[in-house]
Design a protein around this motif. Structure first.
Motif, PDB file in Angstrom:
ATOM      1  N   PRO A  94       4.636 143.589  79.127  1.00  0.00           N
ATOM      2  CA  PRO A  94       5.768 142.764  78.717  1.00  0.00           C
ATOM      3  C   PRO A  94       5.937 142.842  77.205  1.00  0.00           C
ATOM      4  CG  PRO A  94       3.861 141.376  79.091  1.00  0.00           C
ATOM      5  CD  PRO A  94       3.445 142.792  79.443  1.00  0.00           C
ATOM      6  N   ALA A  95       7.071 142.381  76.716  1.00  0.00           N
ATOM      7  CA  ALA A  95       7.344 142.468  75.279  1.00  0.00           C
ATOM      8  C   ALA A  95       8.377 141.426  74.886  1.00  0.00           C
ATOM      9  CB  ALA A  95       7.848 143.880  74.915  1.00  0.00           C
ATOM     10  N   ALA A  96       8.434 141.135  73.591  1.00  0.00           N
ATOM     11  CA  ALA A  96       9.465 140.256  73.043  1.00  0.00           C
ATOM     12  C   ALA A  96       9.664 140.593  71.582  1.00  0.00           C
ATOM     13  CB  ALA A  96       9.087 138.786  73.199  1.00  0.00           C
ATOM     14  N   HIS A  97      10.893 140.430  71.111  1.00  0.00           N
ATOM     15  CA  HIS A  97      11.154 140.590  69.685  1.00  0.00           C
ATOM     16  C   HIS A  97      10.576 139.406  68.932  1.00  0.00           C
ATOM     17  CE1 HIS A  97      13.492 140.815  65.907  1.00  0.00           C
ATOM     18  NE2 HIS A  97      13.405 142.119  66.124  1.00  0.00           N
ATOM     19  N   VAL A  98      10.110 139.645  67.716  1.00  0.00           N
ATOM     20  CA  VAL A  98       9.391 138.617  66.964  1.00  0.00           C
ATOM     21  C   VAL A  98      10.245 137.371  66.730  1.00  0.00           C
ATOM     22  CG1 VAL A  98       9.994 139.650  64.715  1.00  0.00           C
ATOM     23  CG2 VAL A  98       7.948 138.204  64.934  1.00  0.00           C
ATOM     24  N   SER A  99      11.547 137.538  66.504  1.00  0.00           N
ATOM     25  CA  SER A  99      12.400 136.370  66.267  1.00  0.00           C
ATOM     26  C   SER A  99      12.505 135.492  67.506  1.00  0.00           C
ATOM     27  CB  SER A  99      13.796 136.821  65.815  1.00  0.00           C
ATOM     28  OG  SER A  99      14.416 137.628  66.808  1.00  0.00           O
ATOM     29  N   ASP A 100      12.553 136.125  68.679  1.00  0.00           N
ATOM     30  CA  ASP A 100      12.622 135.360  69.921  1.00  0.00           C
ATOM     31  C   ASP A 100      11.302 134.667  70.222  1.00  0.00           C
ATOM     32  OD1 ASP A 100      15.310 136.049  70.611  1.00  0.00           O
ATOM     33  OD2 ASP A 100      14.611 138.027  71.222  1.00  0.00           O
ATOM     34  N   ALA A 101      10.196 135.376  69.998  1.00  0.00           N
ATOM     35  CA  ALA A 101       8.882 134.782  70.247  1.00  0.00           C
ATOM     36  C   ALA A 101       8.655 133.569  69.354  1.00  0.00           C
ATOM     37  CB  ALA A 101       7.790 135.821  70.021  1.00  0.00           C
ATOM     38  N   ALA A 102       9.035 133.671  68.091  1.00  0.00           N
ATOM     39  CA  ALA A 102       8.840 132.555  67.163  1.00  0.00           C
ATOM     40  C   ALA A 102       9.579 131.311  67.637  1.00  0.00           C
ATOM     41  CB  ALA A 102       9.320 132.962  65.768  1.00  0.00           C
ATOM     42  N   ARG A 103      10.769 131.503  68.178  1.00  0.00           N
ATOM     43  CA  ARG A 103      11.574 130.354  68.600  1.00  0.00           C
ATOM     44  C   ARG A 103      10.909 129.580  69.725  1.00  0.00           C
ATOM     45  NH1 ARG A 103      15.639 133.054  69.189  1.00  0.00           N
ATOM     46  NH2 ARG A 103      16.191 132.998  71.404  1.00  0.00           N
ATOM     47  N   VAL A 104      10.156 130.247  70.571  1.00  0.00           N
ATOM     48  CA  VAL A 104       9.485 129.560  71.679  1.00  0.00           C
ATOM     49  C   VAL A 104       8.499 128.519  71.151  1.00  0.00           C
ATOM     50  CG1 VAL A 104       8.015 129.845  73.707  1.00  0.00           C
ATOM     51  CG2 VAL A 104       9.799 131.523  73.221  1.00  0.00           C
ATOM     52  N   PHE A 105       7.819 128.820  70.045  1.00  0.00           N
ATOM     53  CA  PHE A 105       6.867 127.857  69.482  1.00  0.00           C
ATOM     54  C   PHE A 105       7.584 126.598  69.002  1.00  0.00           C
ATOM     55  CE2 PHE A 105       4.391 131.730  69.352  1.00  0.00           C
ATOM     56  CZ  PHE A 105       3.118 131.295  69.663  1.00  0.00           C
ATOM     57  N   ARG A 106       8.752 126.762  68.403  1.00  0.00           N
ATOM     58  CA  ARG A 106       9.512 125.587  67.972  1.00  0.00           C
ATOM     59  C   ARG A 106       9.967 124.764  69.170  1.00  0.00           C
ATOM     60  NH1 ARG A 106      15.191 124.769  68.424  1.00  0.00           N
ATOM     61  NH2 ARG A 106      15.582 126.836  67.557  1.00  0.00           N
ATOM     62  N   LEU A 107      10.426 125.420  70.213  1.00  0.00           N
ATOM     63  CA  LEU A 107      10.857 124.702  71.411  1.00  0.00           C
ATOM     64  C   LEU A 107       9.697 123.943  72.045  1.00  0.00           C
ATOM     65  CD1 LEU A 107      13.132 127.491  72.937  1.00  0.00           C
ATOM     66  CD2 LEU A 107      13.894 125.362  71.843  1.00  0.00           C
ATOM     67  N   ALA A 108       8.522 124.554  72.052  1.00  0.00           N
ATOM     68  CA  ALA A 108       7.350 123.883  72.608  1.00  0.00           C
ATOM     69  C   ALA A 108       6.983 122.657  71.786  1.00  0.00           C
ATOM     70  CB  ALA A 108       6.172 124.853  72.664  1.00  0.00           C
ATOM     71  N   ALA A 109       6.957 122.796  70.467  1.00  0.00           N
ATOM     72  CA  ALA A 109       6.608 121.669  69.603  1.00  0.00           C
ATOM     73  C   ALA A 109       7.601 120.527  69.761  1.00  0.00           C
ATOM     74  CB  ALA A 109       6.542 122.123  68.150  1.00  0.00           C
ATOM     75  N   ASP A 110       8.866 120.859  69.913  1.00  0.00           N
ATOM     76  CA  ASP A 110       9.899 119.827  70.000  1.00  0.00           C
ATOM     77  C   ASP A 110       9.894 119.095  71.334  1.00  0.00           C
ATOM     78  OD1 ASP A 110      10.785 120.349  67.455  1.00  0.00           O
ATOM     79  OD2 ASP A 110      12.604 121.421  68.063  1.00  0.00           O
ATOM     80  N   SER A 111       9.617 119.807  72.443  1.00  0.00           N
ATOM     81  CA  SER A 111       9.901 119.152  73.719  1.00  0.00           C
ATOM     82  C   SER A 111       8.974 119.479  74.887  1.00  0.00           C
ATOM     83  CB  SER A 111      11.344 119.486  74.147  1.00  0.00           C
ATOM     84  OG  SER A 111      11.541 120.886  74.252  1.00  0.00           O
ATOM     85  N   ALA A 112       7.949 120.320  74.700  1.00  0.00           N
ATOM     86  CA  ALA A 112       7.076 120.630  75.838  1.00  0.00           C
ATOM     87  C   ALA A 112       6.307 119.401  76.283  1.00  0.00           C
ATOM     88  CB  ALA A 112       6.102 121.748  75.472  1.00  0.00           C
TER      89      ALA A 112
END
Length: 301
Positions: A197-215
């Motif tokens: 699997p793979a992801a672009h760095v900008s997309d991967a970074a955004r997941v961490f912000r989403l997790a911090a905000d609402s996971a």
């Protein structure tokens, strides 16, 4: 808006994460172990706390001064010392757990997808457990982080694919390219059908912000765009750009060609991120891995 303490803030995923957090209205206290790293964090819009993973006082200060922790830092400098690095990482997670206990503040940690499998095969999903690999300590850190949910910490784990790609990447894909250059062939193991699997760095970074905000406490998120790119396809693009033959090699020659990465290159690791996309409204916008390779920046030397 929140103030987040980010370890690894000057790193490959850290800088786009700091930029994303600031653009979203948050403030960032970023851990930096060098003058160069501090400059990078400041340029991205964050405040700097000097320290490192061995300096537990700096980690304590950062966590106590913030509304939550996003923990990206890990000692990748020496792959022969991965277990020692994992134990250092676990000590940091334990410290953050003690500080954040009974606060419901977020603790988000980075983990990896390699070794995560789905019963019966197919795409691994967020609910599939972290692997317990004899002699390999790091997967246990994700388990430790998720267990903090029982202590009043809004803990979550973001699983990263083996390649988080983009211009400036210094990870697995550049190593595969350097091996091709050194040996005069772009190689894959066996039939090359195993998938990463793979992801672009900008997309991967955004997941961490989403997790911090609402996971929710005890959540696992997948920062996965490409669900699985066959290694042969990666080797084919590399061979074409370097004008080298693309060849299969047997598994017993993997160490000679790929050196320290021989243990990873044969993994079949197809992953889904459907739950992450649907729950957090995460839609990757960066290029896929093959598209990014075709852009050519990986081959500029």
């Amino acid at each position: 808006m929140a103030r987040y303490f980010v370890t690894g803030a000057s790193g490959w995923i850290g800088i786009p994460l700091v930029q994303d957090l600031v653009a979203s209205g948050h403030s960032v206290l970023g851990l930096a172990r060098s003058d160069e790293g501090a400059t990078r964090v400041e340029a991205a819009g964050g405040d700097v706390l000097r320290g490192n993973l061995d300096d537990l006082d700096s980690l304590r200060t950062g966590a106590e001064q913030s509304d939550g922790v996003i923990h990206l830092a890990f000692k990748h400098d020496d792959f022969s010392q991965l277990n020692a690095a994992a134990l250092t990482d676990r000590a940091a997670i334990a410290l953050f757990g003690d500080i954040l206990e009974n606060t419901n503040k977020p603790l988000v940690i980075a983990s990896g997808s390699l070794g995560v499998t789905h019963p019966g095969g197919g795409l691994a999903v967020e609910s599939d457990p972290a692997p317990e690999i004899p002699g390999f300590e790091r997967p246990l850190n994700a388990i430790a982080a998720l267990a903090l949910a029982d202590r009043g910490v809004r803990s979550s784990v973001v699983r990263l694919p083996p390649t988080v790609h983009g211009d400036g990447d210094k990870g697995f894909v550049p190593w595969i390219i350097s091996c091709a250059r050194e040996h005069g062939r772009s190689a894959y193991v066996g039939d090359g059908a195993n998938r990463w699997p793979a992801a672009h760095v900008s997309d991967a970074a955004r997941v961490f912000r989403l997790a911090a905000d609402s996971a929710q406490p005890g959540s696992v998120l997948h920062a996965i765009d490409d669900t699985g790119v066959p290694i042969k396809d990666i080797a084919t693009v590399i061979g074409r750009h370097l004008d080298l033959p693309v060849e299969s090699i047997p598994a017993d020659q993997a160490a000679e060609h790929f050196a320290w990465m021989a243990g990873f290159i044969g993994f079949d690791n197809p992953m889904s991120s459907e739950l992450t996309r649907n729950t957090y409204n995460w839609t990757p916008t960066g290029p896929g891995l093959i598209e990014d390779l075709e852009a050519g920046h990986y081959f500029q030397s």
